[in-house]
Design an enzyme around this catalytic site. Structure first.
Site, mmCIF file in Angstrom:
data_model
loop_
_atom_site.group_PDB
_atom_site.id
_atom_site.type_symbol
_atom_site.label_atom_id
_atom_site.label_comp_id
_atom_site.label_asym_id
_atom_site.label_seq_id
_atom_site.Cartn_x
_atom_site.Cartn_y
_atom_site.Cartn_z
ATOM 1 N N ASP A 64 42.846 42.484 33.831
ATOM 2 C CA ASP A 64 44.029 42.210 33.008
ATOM 3 C C ASP A 64 44.489 40.776 33.263
ATOM 4 O O ASP A 64 44.035 40.127 34.200
ATOM 5 C CB ASP A 64 45.134 43.246 33.249
ATOM 6 C CG ASP A 64 45.730 43.185 34.645
ATOM 7 O OD1 ASP A 64 45.054 42.684 35.564
ATOM 8 O OD2 ASP A 64 46.866 43.655 34.826
ATOM 9 N N TYR A 66 46.465 37.292 34.246
ATOM 10 C CA TYR A 66 47.299 36.849 35.373
ATOM 11 C C TYR A 66 48.747 37.200 35.068
ATOM 12 O O TYR A 66 49.204 37.087 33.928
ATOM 13 C CB TYR A 66 47.181 35.339 35.552
ATOM 14 C CG TYR A 66 45.822 34.843 35.986
ATOM 15 C CD1 TYR A 66 45.222 35.308 37.150
ATOM 16 C CD2 TYR A 66 45.148 33.874 35.246
ATOM 17 C CE1 TYR A 66 43.981 34.826 37.560
ATOM 18 C CE2 TYR A 66 43.908 33.385 35.656
ATOM 19 C CZ TYR A 66 43.326 33.866 36.810
ATOM 20 O OH TYR A 66 42.106 33.387 37.208
ATOM 21 N N PHE A 77 40.208 34.673 33.698
ATOM 22 C CA PHE A 77 40.009 33.743 34.818
ATOM 23 C C PHE A 77 40.583 32.355 34.573
ATOM 24 O O PHE A 77 40.676 31.542 35.494
ATOM 25 C CB PHE A 77 38.523 33.623 35.218
ATOM 26 C CG PHE A 77 37.946 34.885 35.798
ATOM 27 C CD1 PHE A 77 38.327 35.321 37.052
ATOM 28 C CD2 PHE A 77 37.043 35.650 35.067
ATOM 29 C CE1 PHE A 77 37.799 36.495 37.597
ATOM 30 C CE2 PHE A 77 36.510 36.823 35.595
ATOM 31 C CZ PHE A 77 36.891 37.243 36.865
ATOM 32 N N HIS A 186 33.163 41.042 42.651
ATOM 33 C CA HIS A 186 34.206 40.228 42.031
ATOM 34 C C HIS A 186 34.417 38.940 42.835
ATOM 35 O O HIS A 186 34.281 38.944 44.056
ATOM 36 C CB HIS A 186 35.515 41.043 41.983
ATOM 37 C CG HIS A 186 36.544 40.471 41.067
ATOM 38 N ND1 HIS A 186 37.420 39.487 41.456
ATOM 39 C CD2 HIS A 186 36.832 40.735 39.763
ATOM 40 C CE1 HIS A 186 38.215 39.180 40.442
ATOM 41 N NE2 HIS A 186 37.874 39.914 39.399
#
Length: 224
Positions: A64, A66, A77, A186
């Site tokens: 989801d 930031y 990102f 991740h």
């Protein structure tokens, strides 16, 4: 929410008439009225706006957006140019430096990737301020799953970079033999050392694209 455009609009149009999407649209509208929500409404669909369907070469799936002020702008990102680079992106840049020799830039704005055909798609497209995963389960996953299925149907070379378990759970939706699927932990500080560092996904993606006669991605984000 701003309307989708072009071939993404045509491909995803069937979703707009479904009950879940009508409920999602109402819920998101209510959330923006009652609470502080990111990204700005006009930025919700930026992943689709910046990377038209017929131009997608590489897909990076996030979770989801930031959830701190000024960060999210609709590309997973990525943050706006004047915002501090988040820890996961710091690690992505570190791997890029090791893998491709890219210098580490002074900003986290990934629009350059999106404009080259890198779809930077979160599986949930909105979030309440300072509450990670607060819009999980309200319908976004069904919508972005539809987008992933549409990508899987594209009969041309494409690379999926699945980082972390939530992204890797989408692998079962991907069946196209023309596509390359690369998996790694991740890039967050909690898991990057378990195999994201050293995965060499950026050079592997470019090698695949070049093998199929496509322009590689210029992964270098320049200083501003």
């Amino acid at each position: 929410m701003p309307p989708l455009q072009g071939d993404w609009l045509e491909a995803l149009k069937p979703e707009f008439g479904k009950t879940y999407y009508k409920q999602l649209f109402a819920k998101v509208g209510q959330e923006y009225q009652m609470r502080k929500v990111f990204p700005a409404p006009d930025d919700i669909f930026n992943a689709f706006h910046f990377t038209p369907l017929d131009q997608v070469k590489v897909v990076i799936l996030g979770q989801d957006p930031y959830h701190n002020d000024g960060q999210a702008h609709g590309l997973c990102f990525s943050v706006k140019p004047d915002v501090e680079i988040p820890p996961s992106l710091v690690n992505i840049y570190q791997e890029l430096q090791e893998d491709c020799g890219c210098y580490i830039p002074n900003n986290g704005y990934l629009e350059k990737w999106a404009k080259q055909g890198v779809l930077l798609l979160n599986t949930v497209l909105t979030v309440r301020a300072h509450q990670a995963n607060s819009h999980r389960g309200i319908g976004w996953e069904e919508f972005t799953d539809a987008a992933i299925r549409i990508l899987d149907e594209q009969d041309r070379p494409m690379v999926f970079l699945l980082w972390g378990r939530p992204a890797q759970m989408k692998k079962s939706m991907l069946h196209n033999p023309n596509h390359l699927i690369l998996e790694a932990p991740h890039p967050s500080p909690l898991s990057a050392f378990r195999g994201f560092f050293g995965c060499r996904h950026f050079s592997k993606a470019n090698a695949f694209l070049q093998e199929h006669g496509l322009e590689p991605i210029d992964w270098q984000i320049e200083n501003r």
